[in-house]
Scaffold this motif. Sequence first.
Motif, PDB file in Angstrom:
ATOM      1  N   ASN A 208       0.842  -1.195   0.000  1.00 10.84           N
ATOM      2  CA  ASN A 208       0.000   0.000   0.000  1.00 10.84           C
ATOM      3  C   ASN A 208       0.876   1.244   0.000  1.00 10.84           C
ATOM      4  O   ASN A 208       2.100   1.172  -0.153  1.00 10.84           O
ATOM      5  N   SER A 209       0.262   2.405   0.156  1.00  9.74           N
ATOM      6  CA  SER A 209       1.020   3.659   0.105  1.00  9.74           C
ATOM      7  C   SER A 209       2.057   3.747   1.217  1.00  9.74           C
ATOM      8  O   SER A 209       3.157   4.288   1.012  1.00  9.74           O
ATOM      9  N   ARG A 210       1.727   3.221   2.391  1.00 12.82           N
ATOM     10  CA  ARG A 210       2.702   3.246   3.492  1.00 12.82           C
ATOM     11  C   ARG A 210       3.925   2.400   3.153  1.00 12.82           C
ATOM     12  O   ARG A 210       5.064   2.815   3.400  1.00 12.82           O
ATOM     13  N   PHE A 211       3.687   1.231   2.572  1.00 16.08           N
ATOM     14  CA  PHE A 211       4.813   0.367   2.206  1.00 16.08           C
ATOM     15  C   PHE A 211       5.740   1.069   1.212  1.00 16.08           C
ATOM     16  O   PHE A 211       6.957   1.078   1.377  1.00 16.08           O
ATOM     17  N   TYR A 212       5.162   1.665   0.180  1.00 11.24           N
ATOM     18  CA  TYR A 212       5.993   2.306  -0.834  1.00 11.24           C
ATOM     19  C   TYR A 212       6.675   3.563  -0.299  1.00 11.24           C
ATOM     20  O   TYR A 212       7.757   3.939  -0.761  1.00 11.24           O
ATOM     21  N   SER A 213       6.063   4.199   0.678  1.00 15.85           N
ATOM     22  CA  SER A 213       6.716   5.330   1.326  1.00 15.85           C
ATOM     23  C   SER A 213       7.941   4.861   2.114  1.00 15.85           C
ATOM     24  O   SER A 213       9.004   5.500   2.081  1.00 15.85           O
ATOM     25  N   LEU A 214       7.791   3.743   2.797  1.00 17.05           N
ATOM     26  CA  LEU A 214       8.917   3.169   3.539  1.00 17.05           C
ATOM     27  C   LEU A 214      10.035   2.753   2.577  1.00 17.05           C
ATOM     28  O   LEU A 214      11.219   2.976   2.856  1.00 17.05           O
ATOM     29  N   MET A 215       9.655   2.178   1.448  1.00 13.74           N
ATOM     30  CA  MET A 215      10.652   1.778   0.469  1.00 13.74           C
ATOM     31  C   MET A 215      11.371   2.988  -0.114  1.00 13.74           C
ATOM     32  O   MET A 215      12.591   2.976  -0.314  1.00 13.74           O
ATOM     33  N   GLU A 216      10.622   4.040  -0.366  1.00 12.28           N
ATOM     34  CA  GLU A 216      11.214   5.271  -0.905  1.00 12.28           C
ATOM     35  C   GLU A 216      12.233   5.855   0.063  1.00 12.28           C
ATOM     36  O   GLU A 216      13.293   6.339  -0.352  1.00 12.28           O
ATOM     37  N   ASN A 217      11.921   5.813   1.351  1.00 10.79           N
ATOM     38  CA  ASN A 217      12.841   6.335   2.353  1.00 10.79           C
ATOM     39  C   ASN A 217      14.082   5.462   2.496  1.00 10.79           C
ATOM     40  O   ASN A 217      15.180   5.964   2.736  1.00 10.79           O
ATOM     41  N   ALA A 218      13.889   4.150   2.354  1.00  8.87           N
ATOM     42  CA  ALA A 218      15.013   3.226   2.528  1.00  8.87           C
ATOM     43  C   ALA A 218      15.940   3.251   1.318  1.00  8.87           C
ATOM     44  O   ALA A 218      17.157   3.394   1.449  1.00  8.87           O
TER      45      ALA A 218
END
Length: 237
Positions: A208-218
């Motif tokens: 979901n959007s939270r997962f992809y946000s976490l991936m973007e930060n990592a």
Amino acid sequence: MIGSDGDSLKDLPKGWDLEVTYKPIRNIWFRVDPHGRRFRISAPVGISSASLVKAIEAKAGWMASKAAEPAVSPLIPEHVRTGVSCLVRGAACPVTVHSPSTKNRVRFHPEAGIDIHVKAGLEPARILSDWFRDGLKRDIPDLLAVWGPRLGVGSVQFRIRKMKTRWGSCNIRAKRIWINLALACLPYDLLEYVLVHELLHLLEPSHNSRFYSLMENAIPEWKSRKDRLRGYAPGLG
């Protein structure tokens, strides 16, 4: 509902099968298994037959293009002989088999290639697979030591196995990740991408959007790594 043979779909490529699995999900997901000549579909539990057929027929063009692609050999071949090439960290390396040998071992030279010494009666591919597995057993703990604390996921177990349709998977309850053995053949940063992807599922199970946000930060450039990974035919190994 639709049968697994896809008889109700007129646009299914000739010689290909359809496998539908119903899961507690919201969206329909499509995967291709080129070696099994099969399209695997994950569909929401309770979806109507008409809705599923409509979604599958909307993918007719995609299925046709995938069916037309030439077959790709596994990254780690089932049989190995002198003269074949195998990828090591993304670079094609020639293989030389020495048999019979007094013991099983692999010697790798970045320029000369891979020398496989194998006892009589044993399959060189098995020795090569063990060598790749040993390499991942060295690389993965190093990556976990960096990314575990960085992501705040704590102690995580890992396992390595051959997978046909996935590069990695995650058991959230057991805090265990699985890594495709074939990643030993690919560039190190792609192994890192898959490992981080699976670790993040311990924080967010869904895509979901939270997962992809976490991936973007990592990994800010994760999309480019994902695109490169697709070029190796997902899950081959």
